[in-house]
Design a protein around this motif. Structure first.
Motif, PDB file in Angstrom:
ATOM      1  N   THR A 628       0.835  -1.259   0.044  1.00  0.00           N
ATOM      2  CA  THR A 628       0.042  -0.273   0.120  1.00  0.00           C
ATOM      3  C   THR A 628       0.956   1.161  -0.123  1.00  0.00           C
ATOM      4  O   THR A 628       0.674   1.952  -0.655  1.00  0.00           O
ATOM      5  CB  THR A 628      -0.846  -0.102   1.316  1.00  0.00           C
ATOM      6  OG1 THR A 628      -1.676  -1.074   1.312  1.00  0.00           O
ATOM      7  CG2 THR A 628      -2.016   1.181   1.128  1.00  0.00           C
ATOM      8  N   TRP A 629       2.127   1.384   0.689  1.00  0.00           N
ATOM      9  CA  TRP A 629       2.813   2.300   1.020  1.00  0.00           C
ATOM     10  C   TRP A 629       3.580   2.787  -0.501  1.00  0.00           C
ATOM     11  O   TRP A 629       3.831   3.676  -0.907  1.00  0.00           O
ATOM     12  CB  TRP A 629       3.872   2.427   2.283  1.00  0.00           C
ATOM     13  CG  TRP A 629       2.914   2.758   3.516  1.00  0.00           C
ATOM     14  CD1 TRP A 629       2.900   1.852   4.428  1.00  0.00           C
ATOM     15  CD2 TRP A 629       2.575   3.651   3.873  1.00  0.00           C
ATOM     16  NE1 TRP A 629       2.495   2.314   5.542  1.00  0.00           N
ATOM     17  CE2 TRP A 629       2.196   3.776   4.973  1.00  0.00           C
ATOM     18  CE3 TRP A 629       2.207   5.119   3.356  1.00  0.00           C
ATOM     19  CZ2 TRP A 629       1.345   4.624   5.836  1.00  0.00           C
ATOM     20  CZ3 TRP A 629       1.734   6.210   4.038  1.00  0.00           C
ATOM     21  CH2 TRP A 629       1.255   5.878   5.302  1.00  0.00           C
ATOM     22  N   ASN A 630       4.141   1.724  -1.047  1.00  0.00           N
ATOM     23  CA  ASN A 630       4.934   1.545  -2.158  1.00  0.00           C
ATOM     24  C   ASN A 630       3.948   1.928  -3.456  1.00  0.00           C
ATOM     25  O   ASN A 630       4.861   2.148  -4.488  1.00  0.00           O
ATOM     26  CB  ASN A 630       5.505   0.318  -2.419  1.00  0.00           C
ATOM     27  CG  ASN A 630       6.588  -0.111  -1.207  1.00  0.00           C
ATOM     28  OD1 ASN A 630       6.996   1.008  -0.817  1.00  0.00           O
ATOM     29  ND2 ASN A 630       6.803  -1.214  -0.946  1.00  0.00           N
ATOM     30  N   ASN A 631       2.736   2.034  -3.342  1.00  0.00           N
ATOM     31  CA  ASN A 631       1.823   2.553  -4.576  1.00  0.00           C
ATOM     32  C   ASN A 631       1.007   3.777  -4.091  1.00  0.00           C
ATOM     33  O   ASN A 631      -0.059   3.581  -4.013  1.00  0.00           O
ATOM     34  CB  ASN A 631       1.042   1.231  -5.038  1.00  0.00           C
ATOM     35  CG  ASN A 631       1.859  -0.084  -5.559  1.00  0.00           C
ATOM     36  OD1 ASN A 631       2.094   0.219  -6.670  1.00  0.00           O
ATOM     37  ND2 ASN A 631       2.147  -0.891  -4.593  1.00  0.00           N
ATOM     38  N   PRO A 632       1.689   4.889  -4.085  1.00  0.00           N
ATOM     39  CA  PRO A 632       0.802   6.078  -3.661  1.00  0.00           C
ATOM     40  C   PRO A 632      -0.170   6.652  -4.696  1.00  0.00           C
ATOM     41  O   PRO A 632      -0.944   7.385  -4.336  1.00  0.00           O
ATOM     42  CB  PRO A 632       1.793   7.083  -3.675  1.00  0.00           C
ATOM     43  CG  PRO A 632       3.248   6.689  -4.570  1.00  0.00           C
ATOM     44  CD  PRO A 632       2.979   5.075  -4.389  1.00  0.00           C
ATOM     45  N   ASP A 633      -0.153   5.807  -5.877  1.00  0.00           N
ATOM     46  CA  ASP A 633      -1.333   6.165  -6.718  1.00  0.00           C
ATOM     47  C   ASP A 633      -2.458   5.726  -6.648  1.00  0.00           C
ATOM     48  O   ASP A 633      -3.479   5.859  -7.037  1.00  0.00           O
ATOM     49  CB  ASP A 633      -0.848   5.990  -8.192  1.00  0.00           C
ATOM     50  CG  ASP A 633      -0.296   4.458  -8.396  1.00  0.00           C
ATOM     51  OD1 ASP A 633       0.441   4.044  -7.584  1.00  0.00           O
ATOM     52  OD2 ASP A 633      -0.800   3.852  -9.498  1.00  0.00           O
ATOM     53  N   SER A 637      -4.041   3.890  -0.896  1.00  0.00           N
ATOM     54  CA  SER A 637      -2.920   4.467  -0.201  1.00  0.00           C
ATOM     55  C   SER A 637      -3.033   5.843  -0.073  1.00  0.00           C
ATOM     56  O   SER A 637      -2.303   6.290   1.254  1.00  0.00           O
ATOM     57  CB  SER A 637      -1.676   4.386  -1.384  1.00  0.00           C
ATOM     58  OG  SER A 637      -1.424   2.898  -1.619  1.00  0.00           O
ATOM     59  N   LYS A 638      -3.667   6.633  -0.749  1.00  0.00           N
ATOM     60  CA  LYS A 638      -3.874   8.016  -0.305  1.00  0.00           C
ATOM     61  C   LYS A 638      -4.770   8.292   0.948  1.00  0.00           C
ATOM     62  O   LYS A 638      -4.457   8.930   1.754  1.00  0.00           O
ATOM     63  CB  LYS A 638      -4.428   8.762  -1.508  1.00  0.00           C
ATOM     64  CG  LYS A 638      -5.019  10.009  -1.117  1.00  0.00           C
ATOM     65  CD  LYS A 638      -3.786  11.086  -0.930  1.00  0.00           C
ATOM     66  CE  LYS A 638      -4.002  12.486  -0.934  1.00  0.00           C
ATOM     67  NZ  LYS A 638      -5.144  12.864   0.141  1.00  0.00           N
ATOM     68  N   ALA A 641      -2.493   7.410   3.906  1.00  0.00           N
ATOM     69  CA  ALA A 641      -1.646   8.406   3.993  1.00  0.00           C
ATOM     70  C   ALA A 641      -2.383   9.545   4.948  1.00  0.00           C
ATOM     71  O   ALA A 641      -1.759  10.124   5.981  1.00  0.00           O
ATOM     72  CB  ALA A 641      -0.924   9.130   2.910  1.00  0.00           C
TER      73      ALA A 641
END
Length: 666
Positions: A628-633, A637-638, A641
């Protein structure tokens, strides 16, 4: 031979020094053996040489501190070896009981562990026996080889100075030396035992200790929190519309109830180790494992389903933390117990929210109040009263643990004492707690199940107490039906038993989301939100349950249990991580929600589940936390964050700034 070395050391300072240097090097090596062997007898083959060296270095530094503090005595060596033995034996037993060795936060919770240590099988196996035998032999050798040190004032001072120096170097290793980055040591929070066995106990323990500190997440500021909470008027309108709340009041769109017009009594039962193991193939179809009363009640409930927790086989306080505060342990890391580490003072939570609505708030747990620091934490959370073991004199017990029914009877007493004031009561039961080798279940209460055609005594004991808990839940609801005041009941299990490892099978060919999906079986417990007839008129279906994410969450659970459909109910279903369950409960009352609760409701729409291991997106796909963290798109993930920013603000943010959290209730 050994007595001759002893005599020579007494006659020659050089021989004495040589013996002590060699002894120190060897004692550190034997300490490494004692710290590993009982827990991991094959450690010399499973831990690479470079990791063995790093573990040895840690122990050597620790030994030097003890050695110089102990004025270079034989006793100091013995104390060090004894501590190493305790480390190895504790990890041996704790891994059997909880499927994970000791983590840094466990050290802070040693008092709680001692209180609930009954009912476990402590029969020593050969690794424990060998470890104790080796310690005895080593102590005898130390007495024979190492001469007594003749102390002078200057030598005492020198030893203390050396202890201070070596202690400072060890502290540097802990505080300033990044173990993860510099050594490559990484602890998998779901497979802690495997990490310890592959990299060494001391190195892994120290690496986890370094991660107890929580740094502000990227993008954190008071203004960022205000924007996410929507506490400025423009954002409030946009966010309220997105979560289905009224922009002007923050109430749910169909809000009717308030604390002044027949507000319901709200009862929350976090039931110890309550889950449904028939969701696993080995127990599917076995009635002795099936909580039939729960499912019957789920059919008539306002909402039911499964909740994903961040605890397994223990760590009840983390389930409390997630439910009461809406925060997730996933944002804090594995092996972290917030109750033990952080202040909950002025943290927004359900107790404070109900208090703001005019409710009297009570927490209940039939154990010593100091367990998990609850005596302090509940005051910080804003509970008016804490009913603990002192309030249960001569209460009925099962396996020497206060029964669920005893706590339910106490709740009814409290309601009878004050029939007019709206009340919020949070009951943490104890009856089903682990230690399933006690043999104390009466014969008339015993049930039997088979796993692959064979019975397991510990599984039978767990299922026996589960069936008692299930029946007592039915009894309690029957009492609530007859009350002439509105009642809303939220019931859920805090975690699964330490027996699921025998039931959980992984498909070795799957990776990524499918693999993340499979692990979540271990962290699933049932929940329901039920109302009696007096509350039904004003109760509302939680809006979380009407979202597309709620429907997707049901599909994810069906897929997660081997493709078999989860047991359905006649009522509405929605699955969610435990941090959202309090919001669903709040929505069911129809009372005014806070900006923080509205934020959580919005988050559910794109991230219906988040726990220590992963996230579930709005389409019903599980992701590992790191993915999840490694795919901010990704949308999820947003959301994660943003959630992390808001959670940091709630738990650690500046209390002097009003950013929109409900901090105080006068």
């Amino acid at each position: 031979m050994l007595p001759k070395l002893h005599d020579a050391a007494q006659q020659s300072l050089r021989v004495n020094l040589l013996i002590r240097v060699v002894t120190t090097v060897l004692v550190a090596a034997f300490g490494l053996f004692l710290a590993e062997f009982a827990f991991n007898p094959g450690f010399l083959t499973t831990i690479p040489l470079d990791f063995l060296a790093k573990n040895y270095q840690i122990l050597l530094g620790f030994l030097l501190v003890i050695y110089f503090l102990g004025q270079q005595s034989r006793v100091a060596y013995g104390v060090f070896l004894g501590i190493c033995l305790v480390i190895g034996v504790m990890n041996h037993y704790i891994t059997i009981f909880k499927e994970a060795p000791v983590l840094p936060s466990d050290v802070l919770a040693v008092g709680t562990a001692a209180q609930v240590s009954g009912g476990y099988d402590y029969t020593p196996d050969w690794t424990v026996i060998v470890s104790f035998a080796l310690l005895i032999l080593l102590v005898a050798a130390l007495v024979l080889v190492v001469p007594k040190m003749k102390l002078t004032r200057n030598l005492v001072l020198a030893n203390l100075a050396l202890a201070l120096l070596t202690g400072g170097l060890c502290a540097h290793q802990i505080l300033d030396y990044d173990i993860k980055q510099n050594t490559g040591c990484k602890v998998d929070v779901w497979y802690v035992a495997d990490s310890y066995k592959a990299q060494g106990t001391l190195l892994c323990f120290m690496q986890r200790a370094q991660e107890l500190d929580v740094d502000p997440p990227q993008g954190y500021s008071d203004d960022a929190v205000r924007q996410l909470l929507g506490t400025d008027q423009k954002a409030q309108g946009e966010n309220a519309a997105a979560s289905g709340d009224s922009p002007s009041t923050g109430k749910t769109a169909a809000g009717k109830a308030s604390a002044t017009d027949k507000a319901p009594v709200v009862l929350c039962i976090m039931n110890e180790t309550f889950t449904d193991l028939t969701l696993f193939d080995e127990l599917a179809g076995q009635e002795s494992a099936y909580p039939a009363t729960y499912y019957q009640l789920a059919k008539e409930s306002l909402l039911s389903g499964y909740t994903y927790v961040s605890a397994y086989a223990g760590g009840t306080c983390n389930s409390e933390f997630e439910f009461l505060t809406g925060m997730s342990c996933g944002n804090l890391g594995g092996g972290v117990y917030p109750y033990m580490l952080y202040s909950m003072d002025k943290t927004e939570n359900l107790a404070r929210w109900f208090k703001s609505q005019g409710y009297a708030t009570t927490a209940m747990h039939p154990c010593p109040a100091s367990n998990w620091r609850r005596d302090v934490v509940y005051q910080q959370l804003g509970f008016d009263r804490f009913v603990d073991i002192k309030d249960f004199p001569n209460a009925p017990a099962l396996r020497e643990k206060t029964t669920d029914k005893a706590t339910y009877e106490k709740i009814l007493e409290l309601l009878e004492e004050d029939p007019s004031t709206p009340q919020f009561l949070f009951d943490i039961t104890y009856q089903n707690h682990s230690g399933y080798g006690s043999g104390l279940v009466p014969e008339e209460l015993q049930v039997h199940a088979t796993i692959n055609g064979a019975e397991n005594d510990q599984m039978n004991e767990y299922l026996s107490v589960l069936q008692v808990a299930d029946r007592d839940l039915g009894w309690f609801v029957d009492q609530l039906r007859d009350l002439d005041r509105p009642v809303t009941l939220c019931f859920f299990g805090d975690h699964g038993p330490n027996l699921i490892g025998d039931l959980l099978h992984f498909d070795e060919d799957v990776t990524g989301s499918e693999q993340a999906n499979q692990i979540q079986k271990k962290y699933t417990t049932p929940y329901l939100i039920w109302t009696n007839k007096a509350a039904a008129a004003s109760a509302q279906l939680p809006q979380l349950a009407t979202t597309k994410a709620a429907k997707a969450s049901i599909g994810a659970t069906q897929h997660g249990f081997g493709g078999k459909p989860a047991r359905t109910t006649d009522g509405v279903q929605a699955n969610m991580s435990l941090n959202y369950l309090g919001v669903a409960l709040a929505q069911s009352t129809g009372m005014e929600l806070t900006p923080y609760q509205q934020f959580l409701a919005r988050s559910y729409r794109t991230m219906p589940c988040v726990n220590l291991d992963g996230t579930l997106d709005a389409g019903g796909t599980w992701h590992w936390f790191e993915d999840t963290w490694n795919n901010p798109d990704w949308k999820v993930s947003k959301t994660l964050a943003d959630f992390r920013i808001v959670q940091f603000g709630n738990l650690f943010g500046d209390r002097k700034q009003d950013v929109g959290f409900l901090r105080n209730v006068e």
